[in-house]
Design a protein around this motif. Structure first.
Motif, PDB file in Angstrom:
ATOM      1  N   ASN A 157       4.843   9.918 -22.577  1.00  0.00           N
ATOM      2  CA  ASN A 157       4.598  11.169 -21.853  1.00  0.00           C
ATOM      3  C   ASN A 157       5.630  11.397 -20.767  1.00  0.00           C
ATOM      4  OD1 ASN A 157       2.124  12.840 -22.571  1.00  0.00           O
ATOM      5  ND2 ASN A 157       1.299  10.776 -22.669  1.00  0.00           N
ATOM      6  N   ALA A 158       5.960  10.360 -20.012  1.00  0.00           N
ATOM      7  CA  ALA A 158       6.967  10.494 -18.958  1.00  0.00           C
ATOM      8  C   ALA A 158       8.312  10.882 -19.561  1.00  0.00           C
ATOM      9  CB  ALA A 158       7.080   9.192 -18.167  1.00  0.00           C
ATOM     10  N   ILE A 232     -15.970   8.722 -15.837  1.00  0.00           N
ATOM     11  CA  ILE A 232     -14.540   8.869 -16.091  1.00  0.00           C
ATOM     12  C   ILE A 232     -14.340   9.810 -17.269  1.00  0.00           C
ATOM     13  CG2 ILE A 232     -14.461   6.795 -17.560  1.00  0.00           C
ATOM     14  CD1 ILE A 232     -11.579   6.355 -16.467  1.00  0.00           C
ATOM     15  N   GLY A 233     -13.402  10.732 -17.113  1.00  0.00           N
ATOM     16  CA  GLY A 233     -13.040  11.643 -18.193  1.00  0.00           C
ATOM     17  C   GLY A 233     -11.771  11.159 -18.870  1.00  0.00           C
ATOM     18  N   ILE A 234     -11.764  11.192 -20.201  1.00  0.00           N
ATOM     19  CA  ILE A 234     -10.647  10.658 -20.975  1.00  0.00           C
ATOM     20  C   ILE A 234      -9.952  11.779 -21.744  1.00  0.00           C
ATOM     21  CG2 ILE A 234      -9.930   9.046 -22.779  1.00  0.00           C
ATOM     22  CD1 ILE A 234     -11.025   7.625 -20.385  1.00  0.00           C
ATOM     23  N   ASN A 235      -8.642  11.879 -21.525  1.00  0.00           N
ATOM     24  CA  ASN A 235      -7.793  12.718 -22.370  1.00  0.00           C
ATOM     25  C   ASN A 235      -6.855  11.768 -23.103  1.00  0.00           C
ATOM     26  OD1 ASN A 235      -5.754  14.309 -23.486  1.00  0.00           O
ATOM     27  ND2 ASN A 235      -5.712  15.744 -21.772  1.00  0.00           N
ATOM     28  N   LYS A 236      -7.148  11.529 -24.377  1.00  0.00           N
ATOM     29  CA  LYS A 236      -6.440  10.479 -25.120  1.00  0.00           C
ATOM     30  C   LYS A 236      -4.933  10.680 -25.116  1.00  0.00           C
ATOM     31  CE  LYS A 236      -9.468   8.109 -28.330  1.00  0.00           C
ATOM     32  NZ  LYS A 236      -9.699   7.730 -29.742  1.00  0.00           N
ATOM     33  N   THR A 237      -4.489  11.928 -25.169  1.00  0.00           N
ATOM     34  CA  THR A 237      -3.056  12.178 -25.271  1.00  0.00           C
ATOM     35  C   THR A 237      -2.313  11.878 -23.971  1.00  0.00           C
ATOM     36  OG1 THR A 237      -3.311  14.515 -24.671  1.00  0.00           O
ATOM     37  CG2 THR A 237      -3.420  13.946 -27.013  1.00  0.00           C
ATOM     38  N   ARG A 238      -3.037  11.814 -22.847  1.00  0.00           N
ATOM     39  CA  ARG A 238      -2.390  11.578 -21.556  1.00  0.00           C
ATOM     40  C   ARG A 238      -3.004  10.396 -20.807  1.00  0.00           C
ATOM     41  NH1 ARG A 238       0.814  15.805 -19.963  1.00  0.00           N
ATOM     42  NH2 ARG A 238       0.420  15.619 -17.742  1.00  0.00           N
ATOM     43  N   SER A 239      -3.739   9.557 -21.503  1.00  0.00           N
ATOM     44  CA  SER A 239      -4.460   8.462 -20.870  1.00  0.00           C
ATOM     45  C   SER A 239      -3.528   7.464 -20.198  1.00  0.00           C
ATOM     46  CB  SER A 239      -5.327   7.744 -21.906  1.00  0.00           C
ATOM     47  OG  SER A 239      -6.034   6.681 -21.317  1.00  0.00           O
TER      48      SER A 239
END
Length: 387
Positions: A157-158, A232-239
């Protein structure tokens, strides 16, 4: 180093009945600000896509579908509504990429907005060239989405964001708007420290607005006999990028070690209404490991009396001139730090009630949507009067 804040930020705003366009949306910032500005007697239009699936309120809907003809339909709609986007005292852009089209196509639309409105404000609220470039070159933050000290992050992602913003049309667009606009507003310390060195005269820090703030009395005395509810909320693409993977592992291990004292609720790919409901019944929320400050999600939780475990660095309190309240459980960007801080809460649950009440007072003191709206109006008055 203190942030440049608008003058006359309290009660008396001289300009009456301003016409304001808020273009784009991040996490309900513009919709909430619009409500605050309207309570103060101003005409406000929000034009956005509702921040995708979150579907926040707006007056002009700008949705885009990513299908074969989605881009053409989106451009056609933009051209139809452009006449509605002129004649404003202030147009505020949520980001240099304030529309869902390529950067090169935003240039002429920005020029249209500049010609047909009085003043333009650019917001530094999230991902853009100055955020990326500053953190990979000057590195003013001890840690961020792009660096750990002097070491640059190399996760996918970075690298993707760096490739997207450095040496591209997005960089050129961001630089052009930042140079050309009348003012720049940043909503977190992290963004302020990236914009202010480049634009010291036109950059202001104004906190994010929050509308629904509970009364401290609603928190009551915490029931120490029930398990502590961690959310906790999880966004798999940006975890990995946001450090959620590390926070989740620490929370899972706390749950394993203190099974009778902890409930762990994980929201992964759930509808937004369900996400909010799950969050609302929690004691603690884990939010953004690499942040210095609580953003909209964490602030909305704190306003309900939920304790934020995340970014609460000294710089966050300094930029707000807050010398008393310390409601955020600050963590360093490591598994050990998150685990240790969660364990301290589990072992000392008597601290929960105090932190919840401090969180509500913190949001009321610095983020109340009407108070924040007055700060924006002070800035609007300043640039409209040429001061």
């Amino acid at each position: 180093m203190r942030a440049t804040q608008p003058e006359n930020v309290v009660q008396n705003i001289i300009i009456k009945g301003m016409k304001i366009l808020l273009l784009g949306e991040y996490s309900n910032v513009h919709a909430t600000l619009a409500d605050g500005l309207r309570t103060l007697g101003h005409e406000v239009t929000v034009a956005s896509n509702g921040d995708f699936w979150k579907n926040y309120p707006r007056d002009i809907d700008l949705p885009r579908t990513y299908t074969k003809w989605g881009g053409i339909k989106y451009m056609a709609r933009l051209l139809r509504i452009l006449p509605q986007l002129k004649g404003y005292d202030v147009v505020q852009l949520i980001n240099p990429m304030f529309l869902e089209i390529k950067a090169k196509r935003i240039f002429p639309i920005y020029s249209y907005l500049k010609r047909h409105n009085k003043k333009i404000i650019l917001c530094g609220f999230g991902m853009d060239y100055y955020w990326v470039n500053t953190n990979i070159t000057d590195r003013p933050l001890r840690y961020s989405d792009f660096n750990f000290g002097e070491k640059l992050r190399t996760d996918d992602n970075a690298k993707r964001e760096i490739a997207d913003w450095i040496g591209t049309e997005k960089e050129r667009l961001n630089k052009y708007i930042a140079d050309d606009c009348d003012a720049i507003v940043t909503g977190l310390y992290e963004y302020w420290v990236c914009y202010h060195p480049a634009f010291p005269e036109k950059t202001s820090f104004i906190p994010f607005p929050i509308k629904d703030i509970a009364e401290e009395s609603a928190v009551g005395t915490s029931d120490l006999n029930r398990p502590i509810r961690i959310f906790i909320g999880i966004n798999k693409t940006r975890s990995v990028y946001k450090g959620t993977d590390i926070m989740l592992k620490a929370a899972q291990d706390i749950k394993k070690n203190y099974a009778d004292k902890v409930e762990l609720n994980i929201a992964e790919n759930v509808p937004f209404s369900q996400y909010v409901d799950m969050m609302s019944h929690s004691d603690l929320i884990l939010d953004q490991l690499y942040s210095y400050t609580p953003a909209m999600n964490a602030l909305a939780a704190m306003a309900k009396g939920i304790i934020c475990v995340g970014g609460g660095e000294p710089e966050n309190y300094d930029i707000l001139h807050e010398e008393e309240l310390r409601p955020i459980i600050n963590v360093e960007p490591s598994y050990e730090s998150v685990f240790c801080e969660l364990e301290q809460v589990v072992l000392h649950p008597e601290c929960i009630g105090k932190l919840k009440k401090q969180g509500i007072e913190y949001v009321r003191r610095h983020h109340d949507y009407r108070k924040v709206a007055r700060q924006y109006l002070a800035l609007y008055e300043k640039i409209c009067n040429g001061r």
